[in-house]
Enzyme design. Structure first.
Site, PDB file in Angstrom:
ATOM      1  N   HIS A  13       0.652  -1.440   0.049  1.00  0.00           N
ATOM      2  CA  HIS A  13      -0.025   0.077   0.024  1.00  0.00           C
ATOM      3  C   HIS A  13       0.776   1.406   0.029  1.00  0.00           C
ATOM      4  O   HIS A  13       0.279   2.406  -0.179  1.00  0.00           O
ATOM      5  CB  HIS A  13      -1.187  -0.162   1.203  1.00  0.00           C
ATOM      6  CG  HIS A  13      -1.988  -1.264   0.867  1.00  0.00           C
ATOM      7  ND1 HIS A  13      -2.783  -1.470  -0.230  1.00  0.00           N
ATOM      8  CD2 HIS A  13      -2.136  -2.529   1.446  1.00  0.00           C
ATOM      9  CE1 HIS A  13      -3.493  -2.207  -0.458  1.00  0.00           C
ATOM     10  NE2 HIS A  13      -3.161  -3.157   0.779  1.00  0.00           N
ATOM     11  N   HIS A  46       2.747  -8.143  -3.065  1.00  0.00           N
ATOM     12  CA  HIS A  46       1.969  -9.115  -3.837  1.00  0.00           C
ATOM     13  C   HIS A  46       1.988  -8.402  -5.263  1.00  0.00           C
ATOM     14  O   HIS A  46       1.544  -7.073  -5.510  1.00  0.00           O
ATOM     15  CB  HIS A  46       0.459  -8.962  -3.330  1.00  0.00           C
ATOM     16  CG  HIS A  46      -0.530  -9.559  -4.047  1.00  0.00           C
ATOM     17  ND1 HIS A  46      -1.855  -9.760  -3.604  1.00  0.00           N
ATOM     18  CD2 HIS A  46      -0.496 -10.473  -5.107  1.00  0.00           C
ATOM     19  CE1 HIS A  46      -2.444 -10.536  -4.627  1.00  0.00           C
ATOM     20  NE2 HIS A  46      -1.613 -10.915  -5.462  1.00  0.00           N
ATOM     21  N   ARG A  48       0.171  -8.254  -8.366  1.00  0.00           N
ATOM     22  CA  ARG A  48      -1.058  -8.432  -8.903  1.00  0.00           C
ATOM     23  C   ARG A  48      -1.031  -8.478 -10.294  1.00  0.00           C
ATOM     24  O   ARG A  48      -0.352  -7.750 -10.936  1.00  0.00           O
ATOM     25  CB  ARG A  48      -2.314  -7.660  -8.302  1.00  0.00           C
ATOM     26  CG  ARG A  48      -2.404  -7.662  -6.739  1.00  0.00           C
ATOM     27  CD  ARG A  48      -3.692  -6.794  -6.328  1.00  0.00           C
ATOM     28  NE  ARG A  48      -4.808  -7.419  -6.878  1.00  0.00           N
ATOM     29  CZ  ARG A  48      -5.694  -8.122  -5.671  1.00  0.00           C
ATOM     30  NH1 ARG A  48      -5.192  -8.284  -4.639  1.00  0.00           N
ATOM     31  NH2 ARG A  48      -6.752  -9.103  -6.335  1.00  0.00           N
ATOM     32  N   ARG A  52      -1.817  -2.914  -9.937  1.00  0.00           N
ATOM     33  CA  ARG A  52      -2.601  -2.030  -9.122  1.00  0.00           C
ATOM     34  C   ARG A  52      -1.631  -1.409  -8.118  1.00  0.00           C
ATOM     35  O   ARG A  52      -1.826  -0.086  -7.797  1.00  0.00           O
ATOM     36  CB  ARG A  52      -3.901  -2.338  -8.492  1.00  0.00           C
ATOM     37  CG  ARG A  52      -3.869  -3.095  -7.263  1.00  0.00           C
ATOM     38  CD  ARG A  52      -5.274  -3.450  -6.766  1.00  0.00           C
ATOM     39  NE  ARG A  52      -5.980  -4.345  -7.617  1.00  0.00           N
ATOM     40  CZ  ARG A  52      -6.948  -4.998  -7.182  1.00  0.00           C
ATOM     41  NH1 ARG A  52      -7.311  -4.864  -5.719  1.00  0.00           N
ATOM     42  NH2 ARG A  52      -7.844  -5.735  -7.753  1.00  0.00           N
ATOM     43  N   GLU A  73       3.981 -12.533  -3.110  1.00  0.00           N
ATOM     44  CA  GLU A  73       2.590 -13.001  -3.139  1.00  0.00           C
ATOM     45  C   GLU A  73       2.035 -13.137  -4.676  1.00  0.00           C
ATOM     46  O   GLU A  73       2.294 -12.196  -5.484  1.00  0.00           O
ATOM     47  CB  GLU A  73       1.582 -12.269  -2.432  1.00  0.00           C
ATOM     48  CG  GLU A  73       1.732 -12.327  -0.947  1.00  0.00           C
ATOM     49  CD  GLU A  73       0.827 -11.526  -0.043  1.00  0.00           C
ATOM     50  OE1 GLU A  73      -0.049 -10.797  -1.009  1.00  0.00           O
ATOM     51  OE2 GLU A  73       1.066 -11.258   1.176  1.00  0.00           O
ATOM     52  N   THR A 104      -7.390  -9.485  -1.161  1.00  0.00           N
ATOM     53  CA  THR A 104      -7.468 -10.960  -1.162  1.00  0.00           C
ATOM     54  C   THR A 104      -8.508 -11.356  -0.331  1.00  0.00           C
ATOM     55  O   THR A 104      -8.495 -11.417   0.841  1.00  0.00           O
ATOM     56  CB  THR A 104      -5.984 -11.540  -0.872  1.00  0.00           C
ATOM     57  OG1 THR A 104      -4.949 -11.048  -1.588  1.00  0.00           O
ATOM     58  CG2 THR A 104      -6.247 -13.151  -1.294  1.00  0.00           C
ATOM     59  N   GLU A 154      -0.149 -20.248   4.860  1.00  0.00           N
ATOM     60  CA  GLU A 154      -0.598 -19.042   5.386  1.00  0.00           C
ATOM     61  C   GLU A 154      -2.178 -18.924   5.744  1.00  0.00           C
ATOM     62  O   GLU A 154      -2.605 -19.116   4.964  1.00  0.00           O
ATOM     63  CB  GLU A 154       0.046 -17.717   4.895  1.00  0.00           C
ATOM     64  CG  GLU A 154      -0.225 -16.343   5.531  1.00  0.00           C
ATOM     65  CD  GLU A 154       0.271 -15.146   4.936  1.00  0.00           C
ATOM     66  OE1 GLU A 154       1.379 -15.146   4.258  1.00  0.00           O
ATOM     67  OE2 GLU A 154      -0.412 -14.071   4.956  1.00  0.00           O
ATOM     68  N   HIS A 193      -3.398 -11.082   7.290  1.00  0.00           N
ATOM     69  CA  HIS A 193      -4.726 -10.402   6.948  1.00  0.00           C
ATOM     70  C   HIS A 193      -5.490  -9.630   7.978  1.00  0.00           C
ATOM     71  O   HIS A 193      -5.951 -10.271   8.748  1.00  0.00           O
ATOM     72  CB  HIS A 193      -5.497 -11.385   5.898  1.00  0.00           C
ATOM     73  CG  HIS A 193      -6.380 -10.386   4.841  1.00  0.00           C
ATOM     74  ND1 HIS A 193      -5.775 -10.190   3.516  1.00  0.00           N
ATOM     75  CD2 HIS A 193      -7.506  -9.591   4.873  1.00  0.00           C
ATOM     76  CE1 HIS A 193      -6.636  -9.524   2.913  1.00  0.00           C
ATOM     77  NE2 HIS A 193      -7.420  -8.918   3.642  1.00  0.00           N
TER      78      HIS A 193
HETATM   79  N1  PXP Z   1      -0.958 -12.254   3.447  1.00  0.00           N
HETATM   80  C1  PXP Z   1      -1.325 -12.431   2.347  1.00  0.00           C
HETATM   81  C2  PXP Z   1      -1.436 -13.611   1.615  1.00  0.00           C
HETATM   82  C3  PXP Z   1      -2.238 -11.156   1.913  1.00  0.00           C
HETATM   83  O1  PXP Z   1      -2.604 -11.371   0.524  1.00  0.00           O
HETATM   84  C4  PXP Z   1      -2.044 -10.036   2.393  1.00  0.00           C
HETATM   85  C5  PXP Z   1      -2.982  -8.931   1.818  1.00  0.00           C
HETATM   86  O2  PXP Z   1      -2.098  -8.374   0.708  1.00  0.00           O
HETATM   87  C6  PXP Z   1      -1.651  -9.924   3.690  1.00  0.00           C
HETATM   88  C7  PXP Z   1      -1.012 -11.015   4.363  1.00  0.00           C
HETATM   89  C8  PXP Z   1      -1.856  -8.674   4.762  1.00  0.00           C
HETATM   90  O3  PXP Z   1      -2.973  -8.422   4.835  1.00  0.00           O
HETATM   91  P1  PXP Z   1      -3.158  -6.813   5.412  1.00  0.00           P
HETATM   92  O4  PXP Z   1      -2.472  -5.744   4.178  1.00  0.00           O
HETATM   93  O5  PXP Z   1      -4.731  -6.818   5.636  1.00  0.00           O
HETATM   94  O6  PXP Z   1      -2.289  -6.340   6.916  1.00  0.00           O
END
Ligand code: PXP
Length: 242
Positions: A13, A46, A48, A52, A73, A104, A154, A193
């Site tokens: 982010h 990640h 994607r 994005r 990821e 996700t 995970e 997550h």
């Molecule tokens: N683990 C995985 C596999 C994810 O896809 C994400 C989100 O990109 C995260 C962890 C981290 O999630 P959050 O950004 O909500 O902390």
């Protein structure tokens, strides 16, 4: 397993904010350096399909400039496999990906997609990339990960993060139970997550968990306190939970 719980800081982010205006500020690689200084054990990004947030160039630079292990990821697609095999990150976490989702939204259906996933688990594993499957904490999905020979799973903590009261307690128990089942079967369990300062402690206290991957909250909190402080506080909460 007890001992130190690893923190993987997800920097996606930072790239989301950069991409809102184009250009190269704020730089996710700079964020990765700060996270490393503040006590992160790994960097998660990640790539994607729609690019994005994280871009191919970010992955090139993270691999070249960051000393910490990179957890890439990725969706189980030929394009992402080719990128992973070219870069050989420390780890690859296979996630489900839908173009229209905001994040996700659920775990992989490792049980229903055995043949499709087996190809990716085998190819990545053969290249010495530590493969992780992002799954819901259920017996069916852990059993599927065992059949696939994945070294890591995970657990998706999104549901735990979003429900409250008894539902949250039940979800926490599921994560703990299936982390124990995974570990019993020789799989290293991770989780991630939706984790925040307010909800991380009970998850971090699950003794079998070896790693948490946390992104959105840490980057959001960094707006108010700085990334260094935000990562340090998360690190401290995780350490205190052990
Ligand atoms: N683990 C995985 C596999 C994810 O896809 C994400 C989100 O990109 C995260 C962890 C981290 O999630 P959050 O950004 O909500 O902390």
């Amino acid at each position: 397993m007890t001992g130190r719980l690893r923190l993987g800081v997800n920097i996606d982010h930072v790239a989301t904010i950069r991409n809102a205006r184009g250009g190269d500020h704020p730089d996710p690689v700079r964020a990765a350096h700060i996270a490393a200084e503040a006590g992160a054990d790994g960097i998660t990004a990640h790539l994607r399909e729609d690019r994005r947030h994280i871009t191919d160039n970010d992955i090139d630079r993270l691999m070249a400039e960051i000393d910490l292990p990179l957890n890439l990821e990725m969706a189980a697609t030929e394009e992402m496999l080719e990128i992973a095999l070219r870069h050989r990150p420390h780890a690859a976490c296979i996630v489900p990906e839908k173009r229209e989702e905001r994040t996700t939204e659920g775990g992989l259906d490792a049980a229903g997609q055995h043949n499709h996933l087996a190809y990716y688990v085998d190819k990545l594993g053969a290249a010495n990339i530590r493969v992780s499957l992002f799954i819901e904490p259920t017996e069916q999905q852990v059993a599927a990960a065992v059949r696939l020979g994945a070294p890591v799973v995970e657990f998706h903590t999104g549901r735990y993060a979003h429900v409250e009261g008894e539902e949250r307690t039940a979800e926490l128990k599921r994560i703990a139970d299936y982390a124990a089942l995974a570990a019993k079967n020789g799989i290293e369990p991770h989780a991630g997550h939706g984790l925040t300062f307010d909800n991380v402690i009970p998850v971090a206290a699950i003794p079998q968990l070896a790693e948490l991957n946390i992104g959105h909250f840490l980057i959001g909190e960094a707006i108010f306190t700085g990334l260094d402080a935000s990562v340090r506080r998360m690190r401290k909460l995780m350490d205190e939970a052990r």
